[in-house]
Design a protein around this motif. Structure first.
Motif, short mmCIF file in Angstrom:
data_model
loop_
_atom_site.label_atom_id
_atom_site.label_comp_id
_atom_site.label_asym_id
_atom_site.label_seq_id
_atom_site.Cartn_x
_atom_site.Cartn_y
_atom_site.Cartn_z
N ARG A 1 0.88 -1.34 0.01
CA ARG A 1 0.17 0.04 0.02
C ARG A 1 1.01 1.60 -0.01
O ARG A 1 0.44 1.99 -0.66
N ALA A 2 1.92 1.19 0.86
CA ALA A 2 2.75 2.49 0.92
C ALA A 2 3.46 2.97 -0.55
O ALA A 2 3.50 4.05 -1.00
N LEU A 3 4.14 1.79 -1.02
CA LEU A 3 4.67 1.83 -2.14
C LEU A 3 3.66 2.31 -3.44
O LEU A 3 4.19 3.03 -4.28
N GLY A 4 2.46 1.56 -3.59
CA GLY A 4 1.57 1.76 -4.29
C GLY A 4 1.13 3.21 -4.43
O GLY A 4 0.95 3.83 -5.33
N ALA A 5 0.98 3.80 -3.07
CA ALA A 5 0.60 5.05 -3.10
C ALA A 5 1.87 6.15 -3.41
O ALA A 5 1.51 7.15 -4.23
N ALA A 6 3.12 5.80 -3.22
CA ALA A 6 4.15 6.57 -3.54
C ALA A 6 4.49 6.51 -5.25
O ALA A 6 4.65 7.54 -5.81
N TYR A 7 4.19 5.40 -5.73
CA TYR A 7 4.25 5.07 -7.15
C TYR A 7 3.29 5.99 -8.07
O TYR A 7 3.57 6.47 -8.83
N LEU A 8 2.08 5.90 -7.41
CA LEU A 8 0.91 6.74 -7.86
C LEU A 8 1.09 7.90 -7.99
O LEU A 8 1.03 8.72 -9.29
N THR A 9 1.64 8.79 -6.95
CA THR A 9 1.99 9.85 -6.81
C THR A 9 2.97 10.43 -7.75
O THR A 9 2.94 11.42 -8.71
N ARG A 10 4.16 9.55 -7.93
CA ARG A 10 5.13 9.84 -8.97
C ARG A 10 4.53 9.82 -10.41
O ARG A 10 5.08 10.70 -11.11
N ARG A 11 3.88 8.84 -10.71
CA ARG A 11 3.26 8.64 -12.08
C ARG A 11 2.31 10.13 -12.30
O ARG A 11 2.46 10.52 -13.44
N ARG A 12 1.77 10.38 -11.06
CA ARG A 12 0.83 11.75 -11.54
C ARG A 12 1.76 12.80 -11.85
O ARG A 12 1.49 13.74 -12.65
N LEU A 13 2.75 13.08 -10.98
CA LEU A 13 3.71 14.09 -11.32
C LEU A 13 4.40 14.25 -12.38
O LEU A 13 4.51 15.25 -13.19
N ASN A 14 4.54 12.93 -12.86
CA ASN A 14 5.43 12.73 -14.01
C ASN A 14 4.32 12.88 -15.37
O ASN A 14 5.14 12.64 -16.41
N GLY A 15 3.11 12.63 -15.06
CA GLY A 15 2.35 12.69 -16.36
C GLY A 15 2.44 11.50 -17.22
O GLY A 15 1.86 11.73 -18.42
N GLY A 16 2.72 10.38 -16.80
CA GLY A 16 2.75 9.33 -17.37
C GLY A 16 2.65 7.76 -16.51
O GLY A 16 2.20 7.87 -15.28
N GLY A 17 3.31 6.89 -17.49
CA GLY A 17 3.40 5.54 -16.69
C GLY A 17 4.79 5.39 -15.85
O GLY A 17 5.12 6.43 -15.39
N GLY A 18 5.10 4.17 -16.11
CA GLY A 18 6.37 3.95 -15.37
C GLY A 18 6.20 3.48 -13.97
O GLY A 18 5.08 3.42 -13.46
N PHE A 19 7.05 3.58 -13.05
CA PHE A 19 7.14 3.30 -11.65
C PHE A 19 6.27 2.25 -11.38
O PHE A 19 5.30 1.87 -10.56
N PHE A 20 6.64 1.02 -12.11
CA PHE A 20 6.02 -0.27 -11.77
C PHE A 20 4.19 -0.20 -12.03
O PHE A 20 3.61 -0.87 -11.54
N ALA A 21 3.86 0.47 -13.12
CA ALA A 21 2.64 0.41 -13.41
C ALA A 21 2.23 -0.82 -14.27
O ALA A 21 3.26 -1.06 -14.93
N LYS A 22 1.03 -1.60 -13.91
CA LYS A 22 0.70 -2.73 -14.79
C LYS A 22 0.84 -2.40 -16.01
O LYS A 22 0.02 -1.54 -16.39
N GLU A 23 1.30 -3.37 -16.97
CA GLU A 23 0.94 -3.18 -18.49
C GLU A 23 -0.42 -3.66 -18.76
O GLU A 23 -1.00 -4.44 -18.13
N PRO A 24 -1.02 -3.01 -20.01
CA PRO A 24 -2.24 -3.48 -20.07
C PRO A 24 -2.51 -4.74 -20.31
O PRO A 24 -3.68 -5.30 -20.03
N ALA A 25 -1.75 -5.49 -20.87
CA ALA A 25 -1.56 -7.08 -21.13
C ALA A 25 -1.52 -7.79 -19.90
O ALA A 25 -1.70 -9.12 -20.04
N HIS A 26 -1.41 -7.35 -18.88
CA HIS A 26 -1.02 -8.11 -17.68
C HIS A 26 -2.13 -8.74 -17.04
O HIS A 26 -1.91 -10.06 -16.99
N ASP A 27 -3.38 -8.49 -17.22
CA ASP A 27 -4.34 -9.32 -16.78
C ASP A 27 -4.88 -10.50 -17.72
O ASP A 27 -5.37 -11.35 -17.41
N ALA A 28 -4.29 -10.53 -18.99
CA ALA A 28 -4.52 -11.49 -20.09
C ALA A 28 -3.26 -12.72 -19.88
O ALA A 28 -3.45 -13.62 -20.31
#
Ligand SMILES: C[S@@+](CC[C@H](N)C(=O)[O-])C[C@H]1O[C@@H](n2cnc3c(N)ncnc32)[C@H](O)[C@@H]1O
Length: 211
Positions: free
Chosen positions: A140-167
């Motif tokens: 949870r803690a890292l999830g919140a930190a990565y989400l904030t970094r993604r929002r600040l950077n205006g993009g993906g990265g920071f261990f965002a799940k790729e779209p094909a992940h659930d497949a």
């Protein structure tokens, strides 16, 4: 939203086990090829193997000159190469019987070559409840930190799940605890190291004895 890709998080750990100047390495159960692409930046040639036609089709879109995307089952098909400097695998070993796959991987390594894999252990609350607690809080803690970094950077990265992940083909109930993996692996790979990682994975490493 707070979820993130634990497999990608451990890429760096596995890459740290690459031997120097690798000429040929194998990725077993490459999925959509994210880790194979990282190997390709460090090794002369990568064989990336998966038994799922959908995964290999996705992975091959990466169009990397030094990667062979191979459709095949590591247990039943001939491997694309031999005498590998390194064999890697992320979240695939718990899809198959360890006692069957480990001798195949061991035989495909050159003496001095390295096997490094992460996979999912079965829940072992008796021995690993402290790790489970750390994982739940850290996730949870890292999830919140990565989400904030993604929002600040205006993009993906920071261990965002790729779209094909659930497949991706998944096994939700891994058969062996970390301790059982260590016991089974030691039968085939003398000197193997197996340790529990925080985020619901174990790490297995082994160097094939020279000579
Ligand atoms: C959970 S996915 C992980 C994919 C990728 N390594 C990653 O980290 O994103 C497991 C992959 O292992 C593959 N796999 C399972 N059993 C296999 C086998 N016997 N031979 C080859 N690939 C296998 C599945 O098709 C699947 O793509």
């Amino acid at each position: 939203m707070l979820d993130w890709d634990h497999n990608a998080y451990y890429h760096r750990l596995l890459l740290g086990h690459l031997p120097p100047d690798p000429s040929r390495v194998l990725d077993v159960g490459c999925g959509t090829g994210g880790f194979a692409a990282e190997l390709a930046a460090r090794a002369a040639h990568v064989d990336a193997l998966d038994r799922s036609p959908e995964m290999i089709e996705q992975a091959a879109k990466r169009d990397l000159g030094n990667v062979s995307w191979v459709l095949g089952d590591v247990l039943t098909d001939p491997l694309p190469g031999r005498d590998y400097d390194g064999i890697f695998s992320i979240c695939a070993l718990h899809h198959m019987p360890l006692r069957e796959v480990l001798p195949i991987l061991s035989a495909a390594l050159r003496p001095g070559g390295v096997l490094a894999a992460i996979a999912l252990p079965r829940l072992d609350l008796f021995r690993e409840s402290h790790v489970e607690l750390a994982a739940a809080a850290g996730h949870r803690a890292l999830g919140a930190a990565y989400l904030t970094r993604r929002r600040l950077n205006g993009g993906g990265g920071f261990f965002a799940k790729e779209p094909a992940h659930d497949a991706m083909p998944m096994v939700l109930n891994p058969p062996l605890t970390t301790r059982e993996v260590a016991r089974e692996a030691a039968v085939v790979l003398p000197g193997v190291r197996v340790r529990r990682l925080v985020f619901w994975r174990y790490l297995l490493t082994w160097e094939k004895p020279a000579g």
